[in-house]
Design an enzyme around this catalytic site. Structure first.
Site, mmCIF file in Angstrom:
data_model
loop_
_atom_site.group_PDB
_atom_site.id
_atom_site.type_symbol
_atom_site.label_atom_id
_atom_site.label_comp_id
_atom_site.label_asym_id
_atom_site.label_seq_id
_atom_site.Cartn_x
_atom_site.Cartn_y
_atom_site.Cartn_z
ATOM 1 N N CYS A 1 53.289 -4.595 -47.171
ATOM 2 C CA CYS A 1 52.606 -4.394 -48.080
ATOM 3 C C CYS A 1 54.708 -3.997 -48.515
ATOM 4 O O CYS A 1 54.596 -2.809 -48.804
ATOM 5 C CB CYS A 1 51.754 -3.462 -49.068
ATOM 6 N N CYS B 1 55.672 -10.572 -51.977
ATOM 7 C CA CYS B 1 53.804 -9.919 -51.433
ATOM 8 C C CYS B 1 53.933 -10.819 -50.545
ATOM 9 O O CYS B 1 53.793 -12.120 -50.415
ATOM 10 C CB CYS B 1 52.678 -10.018 -52.795
#
Length: 260
Positions: free
Chosen positions: A70, A182
């Site tokens: 992440c 992302c």
């Protein structure tokens, strides 16, 4: 022992998928912090707390390395995690360096798509300041995209309209590379390829992150030689909400990636 892969939701599966291809003999633990997804629109303090809670749960399992799959969690918590735990911890960062390498001689620009929180963090700003000596990097926050991905919304018509709207103000003829900053975003690579001009490359950080993992594992010792079955038998799924329906969603999302 397993390699753990952690994200707020299903986005980190894009990194897990790359790791499964590169390390076919390894067994994995995938952990989603479903109680707090998404991270990218929360405060820095909240994300730090949620990451610490999640990783504390993960290290209770038998894991030999951890991928923080992440970008937002990496930008906020990776330094503290490495100070706290002795296992190797590999983070994510937007693939700005390979994007710049592709564009330095073309005169084209780089467009980074990421969550609002990732783009606001000093880690991202420092990365750009260190690498972008030609000032060719632009950024665009896509706060809704994680939500759509978590809904498994991969409808081509809907998502194409979304991307067209978001990208409408950018002169794409001047862009050479789009960076998916992302881990949720690579689920939409195929849709983006359909709507972006053909000259634009699309890159993300999964390959670089897994390459770093492989280097660390080889330095620590031989990688696992116990051949696991291909597919879900190589992955143990966990989520902070202990929601069996979400575990099924993760299995479905991984199946989508494996069949792209």
């Amino acid at each position: 022992m397993r390699i753990a892969c952690f994200d707020s939701g299903i986005g980190g599966l894009t990194v897990l998928h790359e790791a499964m291809k590169r390390l076919p003999h390894e067994h994995f633990l995938y952990y989603a912090d479903t109680l707090h997804v998404p991270y990218g629109t929360k405060s820095k303090e909240d994300v730090m707390r949620h990451v610490n809670e999640a990783v504390a749960a993960i290290v209770q399992e038998e894991v030999k390395a951890l991928i923080v799959a992440c970008n937002t969690a990496t930008s906020i918590a990776i330094s503290q995690l490495r100070q706290t735990y002795s296992i190797p911890i590999i983070g994510m960062e937007p693939a700005v360096k390979p994007a710049l390498d592709l564009n330095r001689t073309t005169g084209k620009r780089v467009l980074v798509l990421a969550t609002p929180l990732t783009l606001k963090q000093s880690k991202f700003k420092d990365l750009i300041a260190r690498l972008d000596d030609q000032s060719i990097v632009d950024s665009l926050p896509l706060p809704e995209l994680v939500h759509y991905c978590e809904q498994l919304n991969f409808d081509r018509s809907f998502m194409s309209n979304y991307f067209h709207t978001k990208l409408s103000s950018y002169p794409l003829q001047h862009v050479g590379t789009v960076v998916l900053g992302c881990t949720h975003y690579p689920f939409y690579t195929n849709i983006l390829r359909e709507i972006l001009p053909s000259h634009i490359d699309i890159v993300d950080g999964s390959a670089g992150t897994v390459s770093r993992l492989v280097q660390i594992l080889e330095h620590e010792g031989p990688v696992s030689c116990s051949l696991q079955k291909d597919g879900y038998d190589r992955v143990d799924f966990r989520c902070s909400s202990q929601d069996q329906a979400y575990i099924h969603k993760m299995e479905t999302a991984l199946h989508i990636l494996r069949n792209q």
